[in-house]
Design a protein around this motif. Structure first.
Motif, PDB file in Angstrom:
ATOM      1  N   VAL A 106       0.861  -1.175   0.000  1.00 52.27           N
ATOM      2  CA  VAL A 106       0.000   0.000   0.000  1.00 52.27           C
ATOM      3  C   VAL A 106       0.900   1.229   0.000  1.00 52.27           C
ATOM      4  N   VAL A 107       0.744   2.045  -1.017  1.00 47.01           N
ATOM      5  CA  VAL A 107       1.530   3.278  -1.117  1.00 47.01           C
ATOM      6  C   VAL A 107       0.656   4.427  -0.627  1.00 47.01           C
ATOM      7  N   ILE A 108       1.078   5.058   0.451  1.00 46.89           N
ATOM      8  CA  ILE A 108       0.357   6.208   0.990  1.00 46.89           C
ATOM      9  C   ILE A 108       1.112   7.463   0.557  1.00 46.89           C
ATOM     10  N   VAL A 109       0.419   8.283  -0.188  1.00 46.48           N
ATOM     11  CA  VAL A 109       1.029   9.525  -0.651  1.00 46.48           C
ATOM     12  C   VAL A 109       0.416  10.680   0.132  1.00 46.48           C
ATOM     13  N   ASP A 110       1.258  11.422   0.762  1.00 49.67           N
ATOM     14  CA  ASP A 110       0.811  12.584   1.528  1.00 49.67           C
ATOM     15  C   ASP A 110       0.404  13.679   0.547  1.00 49.67           C
ATOM     16  N   ASP A 145       1.521  -6.546  -6.109  1.00 47.03           N
ATOM     17  CA  ASP A 145       0.238  -5.854  -6.158  1.00 47.03           C
ATOM     18  C   ASP A 145       0.339  -4.570  -5.353  1.00 47.03           C
ATOM     19  N   VAL A 146      -0.091  -3.502  -5.950  1.00 47.38           N
ATOM     20  CA  VAL A 146       0.067  -2.186  -5.333  1.00 47.38           C
ATOM     21  C   VAL A 146      -1.292  -1.521  -5.209  1.00 47.38           C
ATOM     22  N   LEU A 147      -1.493  -0.889  -4.083  1.00 46.71           N
ATOM     23  CA  LEU A 147      -2.676  -0.075  -3.859  1.00 46.71           C
ATOM     24  C   LEU A 147      -2.192   1.348  -3.601  1.00 46.71           C
ATOM     25  N   LEU A 148      -2.637   2.275  -4.436  1.00 46.94           N
ATOM     26  CA  LEU A 148      -2.186   3.664  -4.332  1.00 46.94           C
ATOM     27  C   LEU A 148      -3.246   4.464  -3.591  1.00 46.94           C
ATOM     28  N   LEU A 158      -6.694   5.653  -5.077  1.00 46.52           N
ATOM     29  CA  LEU A 158      -6.621   6.151  -6.443  1.00 46.52           C
ATOM     30  C   LEU A 158      -6.428   5.043  -7.460  1.00 46.52           C
ATOM     31  N   ALA A 159      -5.788   3.963  -7.070  1.00 45.24           N
ATOM     32  CA  ALA A 159      -5.572   2.863  -8.012  1.00 45.24           C
ATOM     33  C   ALA A 159      -5.260   1.601  -7.221  1.00 45.24           C
ATOM     34  N   GLY A 160      -5.624   0.482  -7.807  1.00 46.53           N
ATOM     35  CA  GLY A 160      -5.277  -0.795  -7.197  1.00 46.53           C
ATOM     36  C   GLY A 160      -6.495  -1.519  -6.664  1.00 46.53           C
ATOM     37  N   TRP A 161      -6.321  -2.681  -6.136  1.00 47.37           N
ATOM     38  CA  TRP A 161      -5.084  -3.449  -6.190  1.00 47.37           C
ATOM     39  C   TRP A 161      -4.766  -3.854  -7.618  1.00 47.37           C
TER      40      TRP A 161
END
Lengths: 669, 307
Positions: A106-110, A145-148, A158-161
């Motif tokens: 899981v990519v958490i973007v501030d 697998d990435v979850l944005l 915003l996207a994923g998985w």
């Protein structure tokens, strides 16, 4: 419904086998509990044999029914297992088949306001984050697998998985910085929920916050990596996390006490908690503002008043700061550790306080209606003024009111801030702010009466109309007010015509072409709010109307469920709206406007604050209608909503009941 | 049955053959004699030459015939030798062949069984036959004959008949043909064979009746049925068990299937009647709900019983 739930399909074989075994045991028990086949002794079995031999096909039918019964039971077991696995229809994971050790990230973007700062390598910090994220994506394993997820006051997927790089890259392109603060705890909680069923999950945080500011409640099994952006050195994959002097500083309570001799100055008392085992050197940053209301707005405005160095002992301590300038209405304090101190929880470093108004507004009410006692005034108006709570009301009969001789010195002497003319038929004194409620008999206007008009709010942005809705409010008579250049139309009636107007030529004034005796507005919540707004604006205190929005606070509004709703943001492609049951889910943002659209329909929600409950107002910008929707807090709603697997279980129970009743009917004696 | 039924010290079942029963049988005997004297009696005389006194017929002379029986007057007219034939009355042997199989013992709790009704009817008819100076024997059967009784004559033997009837053991599978074949091997004297049964026999009744007629017996068929068993409100998934063979069949009993069973039951009665008519025997179907004396009167009305 989003991609987070896809992860819930990932039950391992042991789980499925255990479930299947338990289910088979239950079925076996149910079969054992079934009524026994009844034995009946007959005198001549040959006669029955002859009867049954006549229709041997019926034997096939009977066996078929038994087979069908067995198949029904198997279906029942399958449904129960499916219910526990919580599958989703119409969705499937992208990419190759998921295997147990497959990595999930899981990519958490501030995307908080600080990411708008233009000190990044590619412009803003967010642009730097996007570039760093794209580099990270190239280096990531192809099968990962990435979850944005974008995080500010709330977390948004915003996207994923998925492992499709094009999709993820498009998601990165949709990132944009908000005006809100960062609720990292909420973002990490959401990420952990998404990784709840993963055995190989990790979280990548892309933020300008320091690595020592990571949340505390992180499951040990979930690895977290920090991809830092901003003026400090950029984090590189594989680089070890710097050593931390870990502690947590928090503000528990902030109290403002004016000095009795000089109300413009006073004492701030701050309760601070230091979780470290030793004293910590820290700073208290004191800020005051009339408009700021949270950490982000206090940080943006030039509100800093004083920095106080303190030594915080372990545990709770009370810090007192005397001689603080109290000319502002709102105050904030931030505790910050000095160099070398890494605060683990930056979100609890702030404390806020609001200084209560110290003077009541003076309101002179002049009543000219023959149906109203001049000494008491209009009952509804009096009640609305009373509800405001900070007004001092004086009543005056129309016969005793002489606006031409009502000089400014008289106003100061009598302590009158605002004059209210209720059907008085006179003009406002020159230079005096006032509210004019007029219907028939006003000498200066051409009157036109409309029967049963419907009023619609037009000046939503005007401080006098904040949070106001006239939905389902009846007005028997209104006066259409001729407008002049510079007037702000606050409300219109059908047919089009201004009914409420705000003017600011010299003194502020409001004119309402209504009579509170000719409408049921007085029985609604809008009237005290309307009067309160009007008085504060007329008195120049509209800043008190700034809504203390709780950013990230979830709410929901009702919407037709037979439509596919999309959430629309300016400059972004519409995306599927978050829904729950019959409601659209939203979260308070500083910009405050939420737009959903479907085929031929559109909903706009604007969050306002009607203390103590936040209450979004749904607007339809192309029409005169506006309506305020009662909302349900999302947390409560989740408590009420049935879990998804319960529908499967319900279907299984229904089939079971039908099959059981059919069986009992066959066995009925 | 006799083992658990009430018996007197003379070995006669009181629950079947009590004083009221005996009085009713006496009345039936009187009624039967009146019906016989009114001309409804059948001719049951043996056509033998000799000791009789009532002329019956002539037949041609064959060498070896007794010349004393030649009708010389007829010879004088026709010049042909013919013998005079006389009919001689002889006592009739009446056999009550009673089905004692398990199916005859099925009845709802507290109700009479078909076997008990068969015993009562046989007792009543026996008394009438004994009163008519006929020889009477009771022959219980299932798939074979158990303890065949020698025919007795005279009303004094009625109590012996009752004791035999009281001692009829219930049980066994129904196989009428085998039972009759075994009985006929004991060379019984031909006579009237009253077969009382429910005829729940997979092999049917035709061959058994033909066997009787071949041996010179005049069969009479009395089918006892219990229609109360057809009215049971049992439905659903059942395992039906044949009370005689123990065979089990699983069925889903529906109202439609029960209706078809009733039709099959009636067809079975028709088959019994058809088998009887093929050999010229009289057939009577009587439900268990009919009192025994009515059954006796129906037997008489049907004709063929006693001559």
């Amino acid at each position: 419904m989003n991609a987070l739930h896809v992860n819930q399909l990932l039950m391992n074989a042991n789980d499925v086998l255990r479930l299947a075994g338990a289910m088979l045991a239950v079925i076996a028990l149910l079969y054992l509990l079934r009524p026994r086949q009844r034995r009946v002794e007959v005198p001549f079995g040959g006669l029955w044999q002859r009867v049954l031999a006549e229709s041997e096909s019926r034997v096939v039918g009977r066996n078929l029914r038994r087979l069908l019964s067995f198949l029904l039971m198997l279906t029942l077991a399958g449904l129960c297992i499916a219910a526990l696995a919580e599958p989703l229809f119409g969705r499937r994971t992208t990419g190759p088949k998921v295997e147990a050790p497959r990595p999930h990230t899981v990519v958490i973007v501030d995307v908080s306001a600080s990411m708008q700062t233009l000190d990044g390598q590619n412009g803003s910090r967010l642009a730097e984050a996007q570039a760093a994220l794209r580099r990270w994506l190239v280096a990531a394993p192809a099968e990962e697998d990435v979850l944005l997820m974008a995080a500010s006051g709330h977390a948004e997927v915003l996207a994923g998985w998925g492992s499709d790089r094009a999709t993820l890259d498009a998601g990165i392109g949709r990132l944009h910085a908000t005006d809100g603060g960062l609720d990292l705890r909420r973002a990490v909680d959401t990420a952990q929920q998404a990784l709840a069923h993963s055995h190989n999950g990790r979280i990548v945080l892309v933020s300008d916050a320091g690595p020592a500011e990571l949340p505390l409640e992180i499951t040990p099994q979930v690895a977290i990596e920090h991809l830092r952006v901003g003026p400090a050195r950029a984090w590189q994959p594989g680089q070890p996390t710097p050593p931390r002097n870990l502690t947590n500083l928090a503000v528990g309570e902030l109290r403002v006490r004016p000095d009795p001799t000089d109300p413009s100055r006073g004492t701030l008392t701050v309760q601070v908690r230091n979780d470290a085992a030793q004293p910590v050197a820290a700073q208290l940053l004191l800020a005051g503002s009339d408009t700021a209301f949270d950490a982000a707005t206090f940080g943006k405005t030039d509100a800093l008043r004083r920095i106080v160095d303190v030594d915080l002992p372990p545990g709770l301590s009370t810090q007192t700061v005397p001689g603080v300038d109290l000319t502002a209405a709102r105050f904030a304090v931030q505790v910050r550790g000095k160099a070398g101190v890494h605060d683990l929880a930056p979100w609890d470093d702030w404390g806020f306080a609001v200084l209560a108004e110290r003077r009541e507004l003076g309101v002179l009410v002049v009543t000219g209606s023959p149906e109203v006692d001049p000494a008491a005034g209009n009952l509804y108006l009096s009640a609305a003024l009373f509800a405001h709570g900070k007004v001092k009301v004086q009543h005056l009969a129309a016969a005793d009111y002489h606006p031409e001789t009502f000089a400014a010195k008289d106003r100061a002497r009598h302590g009158v801030d605002v004059v209210v003319l209720d059907q008085a038929g006179f003009a406002l004194p020159e230079g005096t702010p006032g509210l004019v409620l007029s219907l028939a008999g006003a000498p200066t206007e051409t009157l036109r009466l409309a029967q049963g008009p419907e009023l619609a709010v037009r000046g939503e942005e005007h401080p006098a109309m904040r949070g106001i809705s006239f939905q389902d409010t009846n007005f028997d008579k209104v006066r259409l007010i001729p407008t002049r250049p510079g007037d702000v139309i606050l409300a219109v009636a059908k047919p089009r015509g201004a009914v409420m107007v705000a003017r600011q030529d010299g003194a502020r004034s409001l004119e309402w072409g209504i009579d509170l005796l000719e409408t049921d507005l007085g029985a609604r919540y809008s009237l005290p709010l309307l009067v309160s707004n009007a008085l504060l604006w007329l008195a120049g205190q509209e800043e008190s109307l700034v809504p203390p929005l709780l950013v990230g606070r979830p709410w929901a509004v009702d919407a037709p469920v037979n439509a596919e709703w999309q959430y629309v943001e300016p400059g972004q492609k519409p995306r599927p709206a978050r829904t729950s049951g019959r409601q659209l889910l939203g979260q308070s943002e500083h910009h405050g406007v939420h737009v959903w659209q479907s085929d031929g329909d559109r909903l706009v929600a604007r969050a306002t604050v009607l203390a103590p409950t936040e209450n979004p107002t749904l607007l339809q910008p192309w029409g005169p209608e506006a309506r305020t929707l009662a909302t349900t807090r999302v947390a409560e709603q989740r408590a009420l909503a049935l879990p998804r697997w319960s529908l499967w279980l319900l279907a299984a129970l229904l089939i079971f009941a039908v099959e059981w009743l059919t069986y009992l009917r066959r066995r009925t004696v | 049955m006799s083992h658990d039924a009430t018996t007197s010290h003379e070995g006669i079942r009181d629950d079947l053959f009590d004083a009221a029963f005996l009085g009713r049988v006496e009345q039936l005997a009187l009624l039967a004699r009146r019906m016989a004297s009114s001309g409804t009696r059948a001719n049951r005389r043996s056509r033998v030459v000799g000791s009789g006194i009532e002329f019956a017929d002539h037949r041609g002379y064959t060498p070896g015939d007794d010349l004393r029986n030649v009708d010389w007057k007829l010879f004088a007219r026709t010049e042909r030798l013919n013998l005079r034939l006389y009919e001689e009355e002889e006592d009739l042997s009446v056999y009550f062949l009673i089905d004692r199989s398990t199916s005859m013992t099925m009845a709802p709790d507290g109700e009479k069984t078909l076997l008990e009704r068969a015993l009562q009817v046989a007792a009543a008819l026996s008394y009438i036959a004994l009163s008519n100076l006929d020889r009477v024997a009771v022959v219980p059967f299932s798939d074979k004959i158990t303890a065949p009784m020698r025919p007795v004559r005279g009303r004094a033997q009625f109590f012996k008949i009752l004791r035999v009837l009281s001692d009829v053991p219930p049980g066994g599978q129904t196989d009428i043909q085998s039972a009759f074949a075994g009985w006929l091997r004991t060379q019984p004297r031909p006579g009237l064979a009253v077969v009382i049964s429910d005829f729940f026999d997979a092999k049917g009744l035709g061959d058994a009746l033909r066997l009787l007629t071949y041996r010179g017996f005049e069969p009479m068929v009395l089918q006892l049925v219990d229609r109360s068993l057809l009215d049971a409100d049992v439905q659903g998934d059942l395992a039906i068990v044949d009370c005689e063979t123990g065979e089990t069949r699983e069925i889903v009993l529906t109202p439609q299937l029960l209706a078809r069973y009733r039709v099959a039951f009636e067809q079975l009665g028709h088959e019994v009647q058809r088998a009887a008519s093929e050999v010229g025997a009289r057939c009577l179907q009587v439900d268990l709900s009919v009192p025994f004396d009515d059954v006796v009167m129906r037997v008489f009305r049907a004709g063929g019983f006693l001559g």
